[in-house]
Motif scaffolding. Structure first.
Motif, PDB file in Angstrom:
ATOM      1  N   UNK A 192      -2.277  -4.488 -13.790  1.00 28.97           N
ATOM      2  CA  UNK A 192      -1.003  -5.169 -13.552  1.00 28.97           C
ATOM      3  C   UNK A 192       0.155  -4.413 -14.194  1.00 28.97           C
ATOM      4  N   UNK A 193      -0.083  -3.909 -15.411  1.00 26.95           N
ATOM      5  CA  UNK A 193       0.956  -3.123 -16.076  1.00 26.95           C
ATOM      6  C   UNK A 193       1.255  -1.844 -15.299  1.00 26.95           C
ATOM      7  N   UNK A 194       0.165  -1.201 -14.805  1.00 26.69           N
ATOM      8  CA  UNK A 194       0.350   0.015 -14.019  1.00 26.69           C
ATOM      9  C   UNK A 194       1.124  -0.275 -12.741  1.00 26.69           C
ATOM     10  N   UNK A 195       0.799  -1.414 -12.105  1.00 27.73           N
ATOM     11  CA  UNK A 195       1.510  -1.790 -10.878  1.00 27.73           C
ATOM     12  C   UNK A 195       3.001  -2.000 -11.152  1.00 27.73           C
ATOM     13  N   UNK A 196       3.300  -2.678 -12.280  1.00 24.36           N
ATOM     14  CA  UNK A 196       4.702  -2.939 -12.609  1.00 24.36           C
ATOM     15  C   UNK A 196       5.441  -1.634 -12.901  1.00 24.36           C
ATOM     16  N   UNK A 197       4.788  -0.738 -13.664  1.00 24.42           N
ATOM     17  CA  UNK A 197       5.424   0.545 -13.975  1.00 24.42           C
ATOM     18  C   UNK A 197       5.613   1.374 -12.710  1.00 24.42           C
ATOM     19  N   UNK A 198       4.609   1.316 -11.840  1.00 23.62           N
ATOM     20  CA  UNK A 198       4.727   2.077 -10.591  1.00 23.62           C
ATOM     21  C   UNK A 198       5.849   1.532  -9.718  1.00 23.62           C
ATOM     22  N   UNK A 204       4.661   5.580   1.203  1.00 23.89           N
ATOM     23  CA  UNK A 204       3.720   5.876   0.125  1.00 23.89           C
ATOM     24  C   UNK A 204       3.548   4.649  -0.786  1.00 23.89           C
ATOM     25  N   UNK A 205       4.650   3.912  -0.991  1.00 23.95           N
ATOM     26  CA  UNK A 205       4.561   2.707  -1.823  1.00 23.95           C
ATOM     27  C   UNK A 205       3.664   1.666  -1.167  1.00 23.95           C
ATOM     28  N   UNK A 206       3.766   1.538   0.152  1.00 24.47           N
ATOM     29  CA  UNK A 206       2.939   0.561   0.859  1.00 24.47           C
ATOM     30  C   UNK A 206       1.455   0.928   0.744  1.00 24.47           C
ATOM     31  N   UNK A 207       1.166   2.244   0.870  1.00 26.36           N
ATOM     32  CA  UNK A 207      -0.227   2.693   0.729  1.00 26.36           C
ATOM     33  C   UNK A 207      -0.740   2.343  -0.657  1.00 26.36           C
ATOM     34  N   UNK A 208       0.080   2.626  -1.670  1.00 28.40           N
ATOM     35  CA  UNK A 208      -0.338   2.344  -3.052  1.00 28.40           C
ATOM     36  C   UNK A 208      -0.550   0.840  -3.255  1.00 28.40           C
ATOM     37  N   UNK A 209       0.406   0.034  -2.779  1.00 32.43           N
ATOM     38  CA  UNK A 209       0.315  -1.415  -2.982  1.00 32.43           C
ATOM     39  C   UNK A 209      -0.921  -1.998  -2.304  1.00 32.43           C
ATOM     40  N   UNK A 210      -1.266  -1.468  -1.096  1.00 37.46           N
ATOM     41  CA  UNK A 210      -2.461  -1.955  -0.405  1.00 37.46           C
ATOM     42  C   UNK A 210      -3.705  -1.684  -1.233  1.00 37.46           C
ATOM     43  N   UNK A 229      -7.955  -3.668  -5.177  1.00 36.93           N
ATOM     44  CA  UNK A 229      -8.642  -3.554  -6.460  1.00 36.93           C
ATOM     45  C   UNK A 229      -8.389  -4.784  -7.327  1.00 36.93           C
ATOM     46  N   UNK A 230      -7.155  -5.297  -7.298  1.00 38.47           N
ATOM     47  CA  UNK A 230      -6.835  -6.493  -8.095  1.00 38.47           C
ATOM     48  C   UNK A 230      -7.643  -7.688  -7.616  1.00 38.47           C
ATOM     49  N   UNK A 231      -7.761  -7.848  -6.301  1.00 36.29           N
ATOM     50  CA  UNK A 231      -8.552  -8.963  -5.766  1.00 36.29           C
ATOM     51  C   UNK A 231     -10.013  -8.826  -6.167  1.00 36.29           C
ATOM     52  N   UNK A 232     -10.540  -7.572  -6.145  1.00 37.71           N
ATOM     53  CA  UNK A 232     -11.932  -7.341  -6.550  1.00 37.71           C
ATOM     54  C   UNK A 232     -12.152  -7.751  -7.997  1.00 37.71           C
ATOM     55  N   UNK A 268     -11.328   0.539   6.141  1.00 43.32           N
ATOM     56  CA  UNK A 268     -10.934  -0.332   7.248  1.00 43.32           C
ATOM     57  C   UNK A 268     -11.614   0.042   8.566  1.00 43.32           C
ATOM     58  N   UNK A 269     -12.231   1.226   8.626  1.00 43.48           N
ATOM     59  CA  UNK A 269     -12.894   1.679   9.848  1.00 43.48           C
ATOM     60  C   UNK A 269     -14.336   1.171   9.843  1.00 43.48           C
ATOM     61  N   UNK A 270     -14.641   0.242  10.733  1.00 43.50           N
ATOM     62  CA  UNK A 270     -15.993  -0.322  10.765  1.00 43.50           C
ATOM     63  C   UNK A 270     -16.983   0.649  11.397  1.00 43.50           C
ATOM     64  N   UNK A 271     -16.606   1.254  12.517  1.00 46.45           N
ATOM     65  CA  UNK A 271     -17.464   2.236  13.184  1.00 46.45           C
ATOM     66  C   UNK A 271     -16.603   3.388  13.696  1.00 46.45           C
TER      67      UNK A 271
END
Length: 490
Positions: free
Chosen positions: A216-222, A258-264, A269-272, A368-371
């Motif tokens: 969470x701290x890393x996310x805020x700093x980023x 790039x921010x959207x990629x990082x946030x996704x 990882x946060x949900x995990x 995200x790629x199933x097959x």
């Protein structure tokens, strides 16, 4: 009013000793306990901070304990009030334990005696409190006393050979010569194990909570860095002539991408981590309930079903790191301000060229790629990491350790950072001759077949040749397998 107190008297029980509170004290979270019980709990608790046994709220310093005068008066009235024996209010209901000494109307039992093998209501239990000879009897909350179905005797012995509770007659009969101990002794032994397992769960949960906090701290700093990057970009382009406005918008959009990629990735990882914490806390609660029971037989019968602590050799979790180096981008922006208009588009493209997939990059199939469009092949999975061999406008050719010249769509692949690569390939490169190894649990069937080897087999590496290794297992000498199928054993 007195009868109302009696009907609801369980609410005045201390949740530590399960009896009516003595010298009741209320801690800051609002829960009340016996003064001696909460002191003993905080003394025996393995945590560095004092916390509430019920709601688990932690206190930075041990709270001062002052007697709750009002609650003490209620408890005193409750103790002095005698049960009036009204069958309408005290009759044992279906599913409840009835008093064995009530003759006409069976009242609800409040305690069971493991010595007398009987259950007692509030009135009939009184002799066990008044007479010294009976005071030595073991009393537990009212329960159906477990009896041997064959000999109709108390189950007070545990047979380690058959992993079951038996009576004294069984001990001299079909369990003669078996390794047996008293149920209390076996419970004490297994309780130590369960306590240790619970402690490991707690340590794992705390470590995961710490990891989540750092994330969470890393996310805020980023996020702050990204916002600062956007502001710097806007400032640089506003200082240029009007013809550079289009390039400025393009730069901002790329940063946002790039921010959207990082946030996704960070959100996944946060949900995990949150799911893992919830699972660990749920398993802790299951063990807490078993630890608090006074029924030795129930404890022993349910001990084997308790969850086991997480393995110490779990693979490192994927980390989150920015795709774009913000310090490098800042330097490029400073240089960019001095460039001529004719170089504007070329310089922007150069900034992001390093983040595009190219020959030599390490990649894997996106989660995200199933097959994949051209299929997985025999052994490629989401965890497989390979090297780009060639790139066209839409397709790539990748050399995976499991599958050479694998073909896939460029849009199906993602670059793998150094931290990500260490998850699997680094472990392969660490395996050397003389190491103890086994087949990974994720491998359903080794490429060269099992032979007499199983997932539990542990062998010693005899030789290495490219991706192949020869292993001497106790069950199978000179067994041949592939390096990516194996893992080190400590």
């Amino acid at each position: 009013m007195a009868q109302a107190l009696l009907r609801d008297k369980d609410q005045y029980n201390c949740s530590v000793c399960l009896e009516l509170m003595v010298q009741p004290v209320t801690i800051p979270c609002g829960h009340s306990y016996c003064m001696s019980c909460i002191k003993d709990y905080w003394t025996l608790d393995n945590f560095s901070k004092s916390r509430c046994p019920q709601c688990r709220q932690e206190f930075s310093t041990t709270p001062a304990l002052n007697k709750n005068t009002m609650l003490a008066e209620i408890l005193e009235k409750l103790r002095s009030t005698k049960l009036d024996g009204s069958p309408a209010r005290c009759t044992a209901q279906p599913g409840e334990v009835a008093c064995d000494f009530c003759t006409t109307v069976k009242l609800k039992a409040v305690k069971s005696c493991l010595e007398c093998l009987a259950s007692y209501c509030e009135m009939h239990i009184q002799p066990h409190h008044d007479f010294p000879a009976l005071q030595r009897h073991k009393l537990v909350d009212a329960t159906i006393i477990p009896m041997c179905p064959k000999h109709d005797k108390l189950l007070e012995v545990f047979c380690r050979f058959d992993n079951s509770c038996i009576c004294m007659s069984c001990l001299m009969d079909e369990h003669k010569g078996h390794d047996t101990v008293l149920t209390a002794v076996e419970r004490d032994k297994k309780q130590v194990t369960l306590q240790a397992n619970k402690h490991k769960f707690v340590e794992k949960r705390k470590a995961t909570e710490k990891e989540l906090d750092e994330l969470r701290k890393l996310n805020a700093a980023h996020a702050r860095s990204m916002e600062q990057s956007v502001e710097d970009t806007a400032l640089a382009f506003r200082s240029l002539i009007t013809t550079l406005e289009k390039s400025c918008n393009e730069m901002e959009n790329r940063i946002r991408d790039q921010e959207e990629i990082y946030n996704d990735r960070a959100a996944d990882l946060q949900e995990q981590l949150e799911i893992e914490i919830a699972m660990l806390m749920g398993q802790e609660d299951v063990m807490d309930k078993l630890l608090q029971t006074e029924d030795n037989v129930y404890f022993l019968q349910n001990f084997e079903s308790m969850p086991r602590p997480p393995g110490a050799e779990a693979p490192p979790r994927q980390t989150v790191e920015p795709v774009v180096s913000l310090s490098e981008m800042s330097n490029l922006l400073s240089e960019f301000k001095a460039k001529l208009e004719s170089f504007c588009k070329q310089e922007i493209d150069n900034m992001f060229t390093k983040f595009q997939i190219k020959v030599g990059d390490r990649v894997r199939v996106k989660p995200s790629v199933k097959t994949p469009k051209y299929n997985w092949g025999c052994t490629v999975t989401h965890r497989s990491v390979g090297v780009i061999k060639s790139v066209t406008d839409e397709t790539v050719v990748v050399d995976f350790p499991e599958h050479k010249n694998w073909k896939g769509l460029l849009s199906e692949m993602e670059r793998v950072t150094a931290a990500d690569v260490s998850e699997v390939p680094a472990q392969q490169t660490k395996i050397k001759v003389g190491d103890r190894v086994r087949v990974k649990s994720s491998v359903n069937s080794p490429k060269r077949s099992w032979g007499r080897v199983t997932h539990e087999s542990v062998g010693v590496v005899k030789s290495l040749s490219g991706e192949e290794m020869t292993v001497d297992f106790p069950e199978h000498l000179d067994w041949i397998g592939l390096a990516y199928e194996m893992e080190l054993v400590s």
